[in-house]
Design an enzyme around this catalytic site. Structure first.
Site, short mmCIF file in Angstrom:
data_model
loop_
_atom_site.label_atom_id
_atom_site.label_comp_id
_atom_site.label_asym_id
_atom_site.label_seq_id
_atom_site.Cartn_x
_atom_site.Cartn_y
_atom_site.Cartn_z
N HIS A 130 -11.54 72.60 29.39
CA HIS A 130 -11.45 71.16 29.63
C HIS A 130 -11.25 70.91 31.11
O HIS A 130 -10.54 71.67 31.77
CB HIS A 130 -10.28 70.55 28.84
CG HIS A 130 -10.40 69.07 28.68
ND1 HIS A 130 -9.94 68.20 29.64
CD2 HIS A 130 -10.96 68.32 27.71
CE1 HIS A 130 -10.21 66.97 29.24
NE2 HIS A 130 -10.83 67.01 28.07
N ASP A 149 -12.64 69.26 20.32
CA ASP A 149 -13.83 69.50 19.50
C ASP A 149 -13.81 70.82 18.75
O ASP A 149 -14.68 71.06 17.91
CB ASP A 149 -15.09 69.46 20.39
CG ASP A 149 -15.44 68.05 20.84
OD1 ASP A 149 -15.19 67.13 20.05
OD2 ASP A 149 -15.96 67.89 21.95
C1 SDX Z 1 -14.82 66.64 25.46
O1 SDX Z 1 -13.38 64.91 29.89
C2 SDX Z 1 -12.89 64.61 28.72
O2 SDX Z 1 -11.82 64.08 28.61
C3 SDX Z 1 -13.77 64.98 27.53
C4 SDX Z 1 -13.11 64.91 26.12
C5 SDX Z 1 -12.87 63.44 25.71
O3 SDX Z 1 -12.03 63.23 24.82
O4 SDX Z 1 -13.57 62.57 26.20
O5 SDX Z 1 -11.89 65.62 26.08
C6 SDX Z 1 -14.07 65.45 25.02
O6 SDX Z 1 -15.88 66.50 26.03
C7 SDX Z 1 -14.23 68.04 25.26
C8 SDX Z 1 -15.05 69.14 25.91
C9 SDX Z 1 -16.12 69.62 24.92
N1 SDX Z 1 -17.02 70.62 25.55
C10 SDX Z 1 -17.03 71.91 25.20
O7 SDX Z 1 -16.23 72.35 24.38
C11 SDX Z 1 -18.12 72.74 25.82
C12 SDX Z 1 -17.57 74.04 26.32
N2 SDX Z 1 -16.74 73.78 27.44
C13 SDX Z 1 -17.26 73.75 28.74
O8 SDX Z 1 -18.60 73.67 28.97
C14 SDX Z 1 -16.34 73.29 29.86
O9 SDX Z 1 -15.11 73.92 29.70
C15 SDX Z 1 -16.13 71.78 30.04
C16 SDX Z 1 -17.45 71.03 30.18
C17 SDX Z 1 -15.32 71.19 28.90
C18 SDX Z 1 -15.33 71.57 31.35
O10 SDX Z 1 -16.11 71.94 32.44
P1 SDX Z 1 -15.50 72.10 33.91
O11 SDX Z 1 -14.32 71.26 34.10
O12 SDX Z 1 -16.61 71.87 34.87
O13 SDX Z 1 -15.02 73.59 33.92
P2 SDX Z 1 -15.57 74.70 34.82
O14 SDX Z 1 -17.03 74.84 34.56
O15 SDX Z 1 -15.15 74.39 36.23
O16 SDX Z 1 -14.83 75.98 34.30
C19 SDX Z 1 -14.08 76.84 35.10
C20 SDX Z 1 -14.47 78.24 34.78
C21 SDX Z 1 -15.92 78.56 35.11
O17 SDX Z 1 -15.97 79.95 35.38
P3 SDX Z 1 -15.96 80.48 36.91
O18 SDX Z 1 -17.18 79.85 37.57
O19 SDX Z 1 -14.68 80.06 37.53
O20 SDX Z 1 -16.13 81.98 36.77
O21 SDX Z 1 -14.34 78.51 33.37
C22 SDX Z 1 -15.61 78.83 32.83
C23 SDX Z 1 -16.63 78.30 33.82
O22 SDX Z 1 -17.87 78.98 33.72
N3 SDX Z 1 -15.71 78.16 31.54
C24 SDX Z 1 -16.11 78.75 30.41
C25 SDX Z 1 -15.99 77.76 29.42
N4 SDX Z 1 -15.53 76.63 29.97
C26 SDX Z 1 -15.36 76.87 31.27
N5 SDX Z 1 -16.53 79.96 30.15
C27 SDX Z 1 -16.89 80.24 28.88
N6 SDX Z 1 -16.78 79.35 27.85
C28 SDX Z 1 -16.35 78.10 28.12
N7 SDX Z 1 -16.26 77.21 27.14
#
Ligand code: SDX
Length: 432
Positions: A308, A366
């Site tokens: 998140h 989710d």
């Molecule tokens: C919702 O914003 C809100 O409030 C949204 C929400 C709402 O109520 O409105 O809470 C609802 O949208 C929940 C989120 C649902 N999405 C998912 O579950 C999809 C999987 N999650 C991700 O794609 C991701 O974690 C996000 C989109 C939720 C957040 O993205 P960010 O903030 O841009 O996080 P990031 O990409 O900066 O992550 C940091 C690191 C990265 O790795 P590095 O580059 O540092 O090596 O963590 C990794 C990311 O690649 N990472 C993951 C991951 N989520 C982040 N790696 C593997 N699996 C994951 N799910």
């Protein structure tokens, strides 16, 4: 420099400016950078708005480190155990908990707006039976702007209130119509003798050939999920609604933009993607293989329902929903749920894995919600629509806050341009 300002010196010109630090009622201070373009001719660069507060808001507060979520100051845990979705909707829209009479009047207003124009119903026939329901809902909500255009003056507070009641009331009817269209079943009209969630279930599952009894356990579970999804400050879809609305567009068009933004798998579409992922993983033995894929940046696979932007400890909603899964599955007599067992094991294993621990990736709202929707027989393609129904309350609350602000301006981010510098047009014959 006093303690409420940050001093910024432009090394090229020596020009100094004091940037005011602004405080909210709770939460970190923010640096007001509005003056830096004027004083220093520079913009800030914050792709994906990682550290930018785009507006002032009084609706929802999140402390991502502590796992706190407050609607109008009330902890979501208290609302989840003591309140109802309609009461939470009132709270988010109007800022205070309602009195008995206020809640009755609000309920009655919502109930009396549940029907949709018959012409709107005919739109569904234009969609193929396997159209994704989010595509249908987004299109039909946008088309509502054609039905309520001349009667909608966004500067008239009474018009704004009627809009807010209409859209909250009609979203379940539109969602159910999309569902019935996918099944090829006749549309079921709303029943005003039922509460919001019971009516929703009735429109979803009733058929004309036999009586339908709403299961109170299912209605209660839906009500709780809707409370938890109702608002989440400036998430991507809410920011989309605010940005679209800042142009003064018809509010149904702005809400439709929010539905479209919610659909993406990184946002609300994740609830559908989680179930697909769990089915793909299939068994506990395969978890290590999928965790390895999630860590491999070249795989494009992410652990859906994990991570998140704001929560770096835990998502309080995920905790409540996980608890709720145990209770709802038990009450519905579906304790043997292999996908829930798999989700629990996946969480347990991921939370011991250095990759997820070091990046503070926890289950989000989710991760478990789809398990409950499935237990209620709601098809997977409708999960994000359920999210949209609940989040409409948040979108509308933010729309009301934005439009009601006398200082509202069109939202217009700037950019760091990295394309070609100025060059002259070349005639076709001179091109390579
Ligand atoms: C919702 O914003 C809100 O409030 C949204 C929400 C709402 O109520 O409105 O809470 C609802 O949208 C929940 C989120 C649902 N999405 C998912 O579950 C999809 C999987 N999650 C991700 O794609 C991701 O974690 C996000 C989109 C939720 C957040 O993205 P960010 O903030 O841009 O996080 P990031 O990409 O900066 O992550 C940091 C690191 C990265 O790795 P590095 O580059 O540092 O090596 O963590 C990794 C990311 O690649 N990472 C993951 C991951 N989520 C982040 N790696 C593997 N699996 C994951 N799910």
């Amino acid at each position: 420099m006093n303690s409420r300002t940050f001093e910024l010196t432009n090394p090229a010109t020596g020009v100094k400016s004091a940037l005011p630090v602004r405080s909210g009622s709770i939460g970190p201070d923010v640096l007001d950078i509005a003056g830096i373009a004027r004083d220093h001719n520079v913009f800030t660069f914050d792709p994906a708005f990682g550290v930018t507060a785009s507006c002032e808001s009084k609706i929802t507060y999140i402390d991502g480190d502590e796992g706190v979520l407050l609607y109008r100051g009330y902890p979501v845990e208290q609302l989840a155990t003591k309140s109802s979705f309609m009461e939470v909707a009132y709270l988010l829209l109007y800022g205070e908990l309602p009195s008995t009479t206020e809640l009755q009047t609000f309920n009655s207003n919502i109930t009396r707006h549940t029907m949709i124009n018959e012409s709107l119903l005919r739109f569904f026939n234009g969609f193929h039976h396997n159209a994704h329901p989010m595509a249908m809902v987004s299109a039909v909500v946008a088309s509502m702007s054609a039905f309520y255009h001349d009667s909608m003056d966004i500067h008239n507070p009474r018009h704004r209130e009627i809009f807010s009641h209409r859209i909250i009331a009609k979203l379940p009817t539109i969602a159910a119509a999309a569902h019935k269209h996918s099944l090829g079943q006749p549309f079921v009209y709303p029943r005003n003798d039922l509460d919001y969630c019971s009516n929703m279930l009735s429109m979803f599952f009733a058929v004309p050939c036999e009586p339908y009894r709403v299961d109170p356990v299912a209605a209660q579970a839906l009500d709780l999920l809707f409370i938890l999804h109702a608002d989440h400050e400036q998430n991507a879809s809410t920011s989309t609604v605010r940005l679209a609305a800042s142009t003064g567009t018809n509010p149904y068009a702005a809400i439709s933009a929010g539905v479209s933004a919610l659909w993406g798998p990184a946002h609300g579409g994740a609830n559908e993607a989680v179930l697909a992922m769990l089915e793909q993983i299939g068994s506990v033995d395969n978890i290590p293989k999928y965790l390895a894929m999630a860590k491999d940046k070249s795989s494009h696979f992410k652990l859906m329902g994990f991570g998140h932007r704001v929560y770096k400890n835990f998502d309080p909603r995920a905790k409540i929903i996980r608890e709720m899964c145990h209770k709802v599955l038990a009450k519905l007599g579906r304790t043997d749920n292999p996908l829930f067992e798999l989700a629990l094991r996946l969480e347990e294993i991921a939370l011991k894995d250095e990759y997820f621990v070091s990046r503070k990736l926890y289950p989000n709202v989710d991760f478990y919600s789809g398990i409950i929707y499935s237990a209620l027989n709601i098809p997977r393609s409708m999960f994000t629509v359920m999210f949209a129904i609940a989040r409409t309350v948040g979108w509308v609350s933010h729309w009301l806050e934005l439009i009601g602000d006398p200082g509202m301006r069109i939202s217009r981010p700037r950019q760091l341009y990295t394309g070609a510098a100025r060059r002259d047009y070349s005639e076709m014959a001179q091109r390579r």
